[in-house]
Design a protein around this motif. Structure first.
Motif, mmCIF file in Angstrom:
data_model
loop_
_atom_site.group_PDB
_atom_site.id
_atom_site.type_symbol
_atom_site.label_atom_id
_atom_site.label_comp_id
_atom_site.label_asym_id
_atom_site.label_seq_id
_atom_site.Cartn_x
_atom_site.Cartn_y
_atom_site.Cartn_z
ATOM 1 N N UNK A 63 0.820 -1.226 0.000
ATOM 2 C CA UNK A 63 0.000 0.000 0.000
ATOM 3 C C UNK A 63 0.848 1.269 0.000
ATOM 4 N N UNK A 64 2.002 1.228 0.650
ATOM 5 C CA UNK A 64 2.793 2.450 0.828
ATOM 6 C C UNK A 64 3.172 3.121 -0.491
ATOM 7 N N UNK A 65 3.819 2.433 -1.437
ATOM 8 C CA UNK A 65 4.158 3.122 -2.694
ATOM 9 C C UNK A 65 2.968 3.308 -3.624
ATOM 10 N N UNK A 66 2.053 2.318 -3.642
ATOM 11 C CA UNK A 66 0.929 2.404 -4.581
ATOM 12 C C UNK A 66 -0.012 3.550 -4.226
ATOM 13 N N UNK A 67 -0.444 3.596 -2.976
ATOM 14 C CA UNK A 67 -1.344 4.681 -2.577
ATOM 15 C C UNK A 67 -0.603 6.007 -2.502
ATOM 16 N N UNK A 68 0.715 5.945 -2.238
ATOM 17 C CA UNK A 68 1.500 7.175 -2.296
ATOM 18 C C UNK A 68 1.462 7.775 -3.690
ATOM 19 N N UNK A 69 1.566 6.926 -4.709
ATOM 20 C CA UNK A 69 1.501 7.389 -6.090
ATOM 21 C C UNK A 69 0.105 7.894 -6.438
ATOM 22 N N UNK A 70 -0.917 7.163 -5.993
ATOM 23 C CA UNK A 70 -2.293 7.611 -6.241
ATOM 24 C C UNK A 70 -2.522 8.977 -5.607
ATOM 25 N N UNK A 71 -1.987 9.179 -4.403
ATOM 26 C CA UNK A 71 -2.115 10.472 -3.737
ATOM 27 C C UNK A 71 -1.442 11.587 -4.525
ATOM 28 N N UNK A 202 2.186 -1.596 -11.341
ATOM 29 C CA UNK A 202 1.650 -1.766 -9.990
ATOM 30 C C UNK A 202 1.529 -3.241 -9.623
ATOM 31 N N UNK A 203 1.067 -4.054 -10.577
ATOM 32 C CA UNK A 203 0.931 -5.494 -10.316
ATOM 33 C C UNK A 203 2.289 -6.151 -10.125
ATOM 34 N N UNK A 204 3.257 -5.760 -10.955
ATOM 35 C CA UNK A 204 4.595 -6.331 -10.818
ATOM 36 C C UNK A 204 5.250 -5.908 -9.509
ATOM 37 N N UNK A 242 11.464 -7.811 -14.288
ATOM 38 C CA UNK A 242 10.359 -7.450 -15.179
ATOM 39 C C UNK A 242 9.801 -6.075 -14.833
ATOM 40 N N UNK A 243 9.669 -5.814 -13.545
ATOM 41 C CA UNK A 243 9.146 -4.512 -13.091
ATOM 42 C C UNK A 243 10.080 -3.375 -13.502
ATOM 43 N N UNK A 244 11.368 -3.565 -13.328
ATOM 44 C CA UNK A 244 12.337 -2.517 -13.686
ATOM 45 C C UNK A 244 12.304 -2.228 -15.179
ATOM 46 N N UNK A 253 5.584 5.988 -15.892
ATOM 47 C CA UNK A 253 5.990 4.981 -14.905
ATOM 48 C C UNK A 253 5.315 5.197 -13.558
ATOM 49 N N UNK A 254 5.112 4.097 -12.863
ATOM 50 C CA UNK A 254 4.639 4.189 -11.485
ATOM 51 C C UNK A 254 5.754 4.756 -10.616
#
Length: 482
Positions: A63-71, A202-204, A242-244, A253-254
Motif C-alpha cells: 500500500x505504501x508506494x501504490x497509494x502514495x503514487x495515487x495520492x 503496480x501489479x509487478x 520485469x518490473x524494472x 511509470x509508477x
C-alpha cells in the motif's frame, strides 16, 4: 452539505497529520507482545498466529508506494483519509475477530494505513515554507519512529490487564480524532502528477514485494533451503527484473527509475535497507536480551514490563533527536548527520554486544541508539523528499520506506538465526556469545550505511550539484531526464 476546512496553517497541518500517523505507527509492534495470548484464545499454533504480523507487513509494504503514487495523482489529503479509514475499520474488525482468518483480514485492511507516511511528507512539503520543511519532516519522522516503540511498550501491560483485543483500542483513540482534524484543518494538495496509474507496473511491484517479504518473514519457520522459500526468492528476482524493465520503458511509470537511480536517491535507498535491518534487529532483540535470566550468567532477568520501561530512554532520545534535524541542518547537512548518527548507532550496538553487565549501562546504550536513530530516520527522509519533484514525493518516500521494511525483515532474520542458533540446554536459552555476535553483526551492517552515505555525498559533489544537504539542510531537486 460541503464542509469547508478551517484556514490552513503549518502547525495545524502538522498536528492533524501527526496524530493520525501516530495511530498507525503503534501498530508496527503493538501485536507482537500479545501473540501468545492471541494464539491461546483463537486456538491456533505459532505458525498460524505469526500470519497476523506477516499479513500486516506485506499489506503495508504494497500500500505504501501504490497509494502514495495515487495520492500524488488525485490528491494526497483524499488518499490520506482513505488510509486512516483502513486503520479504523481494520482495528475494529481485529478487536471483534472471532477467528484467526478474520483477524488476518483485519490486519490486511490496517496495512492500508502505511500510505500515510509518504502522503504526510507530501502534505508537509506543501504546507511549510521551504526553509522549515526539514524541521517538519524531522518532526514527523520522529513521530513515526517513536510510535513503533510506544506500541511495543504499551502492548504488554494492556494485553495482560484487559486482554489482547484491547490493544486495538490504542490506534482507534488516535486515528478517529486524527481523521476529524485532517478533514477540517488540512487542505487538499495542489501539486498533482500527470498521467494515469500504470497498472502493469503496480501489479509487478506488488508481486515482487509479496514474493520477497513472504520468505523473509517466514523463512526461519519454513526452512531457508526449502523449495517454497527458494522458489519465492527466485520469483521475486524475476518479477523485480520485469518490473524494472516495464518502469524504464514506460512513458507514465509508477516509479521513475531515473529518479530512483539518481545519485541523490539511490544511496539513500541503499542506506534505508541497512538502517531498517539495524533498527528492527535491535527493536526485536533488545527486550529479549534484558529479559534473559540471571542464571544464564549474563542476563539481567527483567520482566516483560521492566524491559518495556527500559526502552523508554531509547524512545525519549529518538523523539527529541527527530525534532533537532531541521535546526542542525542549517549548519550540518543531512548526509553528514546520517553518517555521524550512524556512528552513534554502531558504538551503542557494540556496547550492547560487549558491555552489558548492569541495567544502567544498557539503558545508556539504548538512549544513545535512540538518539542516533532519531537523527538518521529524519535526515534520510528529508534528503529523499527534497531531492525529487513535488509530484513524485509520495512514491519516492514510499519506496524508501518500503526498502527500510525489506531491510527490517532481513535484519530480524539474521539476528534470529544468530541468537536462536546459539541456544543450548532444555530451556533453549541463547548463549552470551550468540547475542554478542548478533549485535556485532548489527554494528557491521550499520557501518555499511555510513559507507553508502559517504559514497552518495561524493557522487553528488562529482556531478557538480551544490551539495546543499551538506551545508544548509535544503536539498536542490535533482533534474530528471525526460
Amino acid at each position: 452539505m460541503t464542509v469547508t476546512p478551517a484556514p490552513a496553517t503549518p502547525r495545524r497541518t502538522f498536528a492533524a497529520l501527526a496524530l493520525s500517523v501516530a495511530g498507525f505507527t503503534t501498530l508496527q509492534n503493538l501485536v507482537v507482545p500479545a501473540l501468545p495470548l492471541i494464539q491461546e484464545d483463537l486456538g491456533t499454533d505459532t505458525s498460524g498466529v505469526t500470519w497476523t504480523v506477516t499479513a500486516w507487513l506485506i499489506a503495508a509494504a504494497v500500500a505504501t508506494p501504490l497509494l502514495g503514487r495515487v495520492g500524488d495523482m488525485v490528491g494526497r489529503r483524499r488518499v490520506f483519509l482513505f488510509s486512516i479509514a483502513g486503520v479504523v475499520v481494520g482495528s475494529i474488525l481485529a478487536a471483534l475477530a472471532p477467528t484467526l482468518g478474520v483477524l488476518i483480514v483485519a490486519r490486511v485492511i490496517q496495512g492500508a494505513g502505511g500510505a500515510m507516511f509518504p502522503l504526510a511528507f507530501g502534505l508537509l512539503r506543501e504546507a511549510f515554507p521551504r526553509d522549515r520543511v526539514p524541521s517538519a519532516i524531522g518532526g514527523m519522522s520522529a513521530v513515526i519512529a517513536v510510535g513503533g516503540g510506544v506500541g511495543a511498550v504499551l502492548a504488554g501491560p494492556i494485553s495482560t490487564a484487559f486482554g489482547w483485543r484491547a490493544v486495538f483500542v490504542v490506534p482507534l483513540l488516535l486515528s478517529i480524532p486524527g481523521a476529524a482534524l485532517v478533514r477540517f484543518l488540512v487542505p487538499e494538495s495542489a501539486d498533482r502528477a500527470p498521467g494515469r496509474l500504470n497498472v502493469v507496473a503496480a501489479l509487478l511491484l506488488s508481486g515482487w514485494l509479496v514474493a520477497l517479504l513472504l520468505p523473509l518473514s517466514s523463512g526461519s519457520t519454513w526452512g531457508w533451503g526449502s523449495p517454497l522459500v527458494v522458489g519465492l526468492f527466485a520469483l521475486a528476482a524475476a518479477l523485480i527484473v520485469a518490473w524494472a524493465i516495464v518502469e524504464w520503458r514506460s512513458r507514465e511509470p509508477l516509479v521513475d527509475m531515473r529518479t530512483m537511480l539518481s545519485p541523490a536517491i539511490w544511496p539513500m535507498n541503499a542506506a534505508a535497507v541497512l538502517i531498517g535491518a539495524v533498527m528492527f534487529a535491535v527493536f526485536a532483540y533488545y527486550p529479549r536480551f534484558v529479559q534473559e535470566p540471571a542464571a544464564s550468567g549474563y542476563g539481567l532477568g527483567l520482566t516483560v514490563a521492566q524491559s518495556g520501561l527500559l526502552m523508554l530512554p531509547m524512545l525519549a532520545t529518538m523523539g527529541i533527536a527527530g525534532f533537532l534535524v531541521g535546526p542542525i541542518g542549517r549548519v550540518l547537512g543531512f548526509r553528514a548527520q546520517i553518517s555521524w548518527s550512524m556512528g552513534l548507532i554502531v558504538v551503542s550496538t557494540l556496547g550492547l554486544a560487549f558491555i552489558h553487565s548492569t541495567v544502567w549501562l544498557v539503558a545508556i546504550e539504548a538512549a544513545v541508539f535512540g538518539f542516533g536513530l532519531g537523527i538518521v530516520y529524519s535526515a534520510i527522509t528529508s534528503v529523499v523528499v527534497q531531492s525529487v519533484p513535488a509530484t513524485e514525493t509520495g512514491v519516492a518516500s514510499g519506496m524508501n520506506a518500503n526498502l527500510r521494511t525489506i531491510g527490517s525483515s532481513v535484519g530480524v532474520a539474521i539476528m534470529t538465526a544468530i541468537v536462536t542458533g546459539s541456544a543450548v540446554g532444555a530451556a533453549g536459552i541463547p548463549t552470551e556469545q550468540g547475542y554478542e555476535t548478533g549485535f556485532l553483526t548489527v554494528a557491521i551492517i550499520g557501518s555499511g550505511a555510513i559507507v553508502v552515505t559517504v559514497v552518495g555525498s561524493i557522487l553528488a559533489y562529482r556531478r557538480g550539484r551544490r551539495p546543499a544537504d551538506d551545508t544548509s539542510g535544503i536539498e536542490t531537486p535533482v533534474p530528471v531526464a525526460a
